[in-house]
Design a protein around this motif. Structure first.
Motif, short mmCIF file in Angstrom:
data_model
loop_
_atom_site.label_atom_id
_atom_site.label_comp_id
_atom_site.label_asym_id
_atom_site.label_seq_id
_atom_site.Cartn_x
_atom_site.Cartn_y
_atom_site.Cartn_z
N UNK A 81 0.74 -1.04 0.02
CA UNK A 81 0.00 -0.01 -0.05
C UNK A 81 0.87 1.12 0.02
N UNK A 82 0.43 2.42 0.20
CA UNK A 82 1.10 3.56 0.28
C UNK A 82 0.62 4.72 1.20
N UNK A 83 1.29 5.50 1.65
CA UNK A 83 0.90 6.67 2.62
C UNK A 83 -0.33 7.27 1.76
N UNK A 84 -1.44 7.89 2.76
CA UNK A 84 -2.67 8.45 2.06
C UNK A 84 -3.79 7.45 1.70
N UNK A 85 -3.42 5.98 1.61
CA UNK A 85 -4.51 5.17 1.07
C UNK A 85 -5.42 5.12 2.11
N UNK A 86 -6.65 4.83 1.31
CA UNK A 86 -7.87 4.57 2.41
C UNK A 86 -8.00 3.08 2.80
N UNK A 87 -8.10 2.78 3.92
CA UNK A 87 -8.20 1.29 4.65
C UNK A 87 -9.47 1.18 5.03
N UNK A 88 -10.04 0.18 4.66
CA UNK A 88 -11.44 -0.33 5.26
C UNK A 88 -11.26 -1.48 6.03
N UNK A 89 -11.61 -1.87 7.08
CA UNK A 89 -11.68 -3.07 7.78
C UNK A 89 -12.95 -3.48 8.01
N UNK A 90 -12.97 -4.81 8.22
CA UNK A 90 -14.46 -5.52 8.64
C UNK A 90 -14.40 -6.51 9.48
N UNK A 91 -15.03 -6.26 10.45
CA UNK A 91 -14.93 -7.12 11.71
C UNK A 91 -16.30 -8.04 11.60
N UNK A 92 -16.30 -8.99 12.58
CA UNK A 92 -17.63 -9.64 12.88
C UNK A 92 -18.51 -8.75 13.56
N UNK A 93 -19.86 -9.03 13.52
CA UNK A 93 -20.83 -8.17 14.11
C UNK A 93 -20.64 -8.31 15.54
N UNK A 94 -21.14 -6.98 16.26
CA UNK A 94 -20.85 -6.87 17.70
C UNK A 94 -22.14 -5.96 18.55
N UNK A 95 -22.56 -6.57 19.47
CA UNK A 95 -23.65 -5.60 19.98
C UNK A 95 -23.11 -4.95 21.34
N UNK A 96 -21.71 -5.13 21.74
CA UNK A 96 -21.10 -4.80 22.96
C UNK A 96 -20.70 -3.15 22.65
N UNK A 97 -20.82 -2.45 23.57
CA UNK A 97 -20.89 -0.93 23.00
C UNK A 97 -19.06 -0.61 23.44
N UNK A 98 -18.57 0.19 22.56
CA UNK A 98 -17.18 0.66 22.71
C UNK A 98 -16.57 1.05 21.53
N UNK A 99 -15.29 1.46 21.64
CA UNK A 99 -14.59 2.28 20.34
C UNK A 99 -13.73 1.23 19.69
N UNK A 100 -13.16 1.80 18.37
CA UNK A 100 -12.54 1.04 17.56
C UNK A 100 -11.04 1.99 17.25
N UNK A 101 -10.03 1.57 17.17
CA UNK A 101 -8.57 2.33 17.05
C UNK A 101 -7.79 1.28 16.29
N UNK A 102 -6.90 2.34 15.41
CA UNK A 102 -5.79 1.50 14.75
C UNK A 102 -4.64 2.19 15.03
N UNK A 103 -3.58 1.44 15.03
CA UNK A 103 -2.21 1.71 15.39
C UNK A 103 -1.09 1.06 14.45
N UNK A 104 -0.10 1.48 14.13
CA UNK A 104 0.85 1.26 13.27
C UNK A 104 2.13 0.93 14.18
N UNK A 105 2.89 -0.01 13.72
CA UNK A 105 4.29 -0.40 14.33
C UNK A 105 4.99 -0.70 13.26
N UNK A 106 6.39 0.33 13.31
CA UNK A 106 7.27 0.26 12.28
C UNK A 106 7.88 1.50 11.74
N UNK A 107 8.63 1.79 10.91
CA UNK A 107 8.85 0.66 9.77
C UNK A 107 9.88 -0.27 10.19
N UNK A 108 9.92 -1.30 9.61
CA UNK A 108 10.49 -2.62 9.99
C UNK A 108 10.96 -3.27 8.62
N UNK A 109 12.00 -3.94 8.52
CA UNK A 109 12.60 -4.67 7.44
C UNK A 109 11.68 -5.72 6.99
N UNK A 110 10.96 -6.54 7.88
CA UNK A 110 10.10 -7.50 7.57
C UNK A 110 9.11 -7.72 8.38
#
Length: 321
Positions: A81-110
């Motif tokens: 992918x590349x910087x600025x790309x649009x990412x869409x994630x899909x999860x199983x259905x959930x009825x439990x209240x709460x947030x969603x967050x995303x984090x990155x770890x890197x850059x790494x060689x592999x």
């Protein structure tokens, strides 16, 4: 007539209690993602956990990429992918209240060799409580998807992308918050030469007693509008920052789930009804299903090997005996 603040609290409490009383299971996993509208495939590029059960010990290595998620080499494909790309994630259905967050770890060689344990994580996206709805409810309206953009200014290299849904239905009990986590592997082409900041350490950044993890008054007086998910502020990078895309993602596309190889344009259809773990079976309520709580009228006995444990006045669930 109740004040706007009172109406907000009443709405929150009603929504949360209703979600707790739902007979649908809320245990979940992160199964698929899209990069600028193209998916590498169902569960391709994702370190899948051993089950759809939550992580509750924030001091364990499981808080990084879920159970077995820090095992390397991962054996998982890394998706370009590349910087600025649009990412869409899909999860199983959930009825439990709460947030969603995303984090990155890197850059790494592999990325396949990166455990993600320790310093180097940056939060790039967060959705909490918006217009009277928690992130899980907002996602439910768009086929359990959430869309955000990768920050501009990223350094080129390979990264772990950590997607986290935090279920707060039992957060009034210390250690009751449930973390659902999945890590994907990305190879990002960027224009930056420095890393994003601030950075956090996992495990270490989360404490069981943190006010956004342990919420004693969650059902009585809690102001969800001021809630911010664990992990600190959304990071900034050399040329900007990421964040949630305000445009709703498509609710569905035609065709069955595909398991095509990476770089193939796919169509997908994923049910928005929960089916991962049944809440009851002929032998009783399944492991981690609801078995009690105020207003609950369903099955109260658990399957063999499990017992019904009270999480709070509103929710009891079957746990290993």
């Amino acid at each position: 007539m109740p004040s706007q603040k009172s109406q907000t609290k009443i709405m929150l409490r009603t929504t949360v209690i209703a979600s707790l009383l739902s007979v649908a299971t809320a245990h979940q996993n992160f199964h698929q993602f899209w990069v600028d509208g193209v998916s590498p495939g169902y569960q391709v590029g994702i370190r899948m956990p051993l089950s759809n059960s939550p992580v509750t010990d924030v001091s364990s290595n499981d808080i990084v990429c879920n159970v077995n998620g820090t095992k390397v080499p991962s054996g998982v494909a890394t998706v370009a992918t590349k910087e600025g790309s649009e990412i869409k994630v899909q999860w199983d259905q959930s009825t439990h209240p709460g947030p969603i967050t995303h984090m990155l770890y890197g850059p790494v060689d592999d990325a396949s060799q990166a455990t993600g344990i320790g310093a180097g994580w940056t939060k790039i996206d967060e959705q909490d409580y918006v217009d009277g709805k928690w992130a899980n409810e907002i996602m439910s309206a768009v086929n359990m998807t959430h869309t955000f953009t990768l920050p501009n200014g990223l350094a080129s290299g390979e990264y772990l992308l950590r997607s986290e849904m935090l279920a707060l239905h039992a957060a009034q009990t210390l250690g009751g918050a449930q973390f659902y986590i999945g890590c994907a592997q990305l190879k990002i082409t960027g224009t930056g030469s420095t890393n994003c900041s601030p950075k956090i350490t996992l495990p270490g950044a989360y404490k069981a007693s943190d006010s956004n993890i342990y919420i004693p008054n969650f059902y009585n007086g809690f102001n969800a509008q001021s809630y911010k998910a664990p992990g600190g502020a959304v990071a900034t990078c050399a040329a900007g920052s990421g964040g949630s895309n305000p445009q709703p993602a498509p609710t569905s596309t035609a065709g069955p789930i595909s398991t095509a190889a990476p770089q193939t344009t796919l169509t997908t259809k994923v049910s928005t009804t929960a089916s991962s773990v049944p809440t009851s079976s002929p032998g009783g309520v399944a492991l981690y299903g609801q078995c009690g709580g105020t207003g609950y009228s369903g099955e109260t006995s658990c399957v063999s090997g499990a017992k019904c444990a009270k999480q709070n006045d509103y929710y009891s669930q079957c746990v290993p005996a």
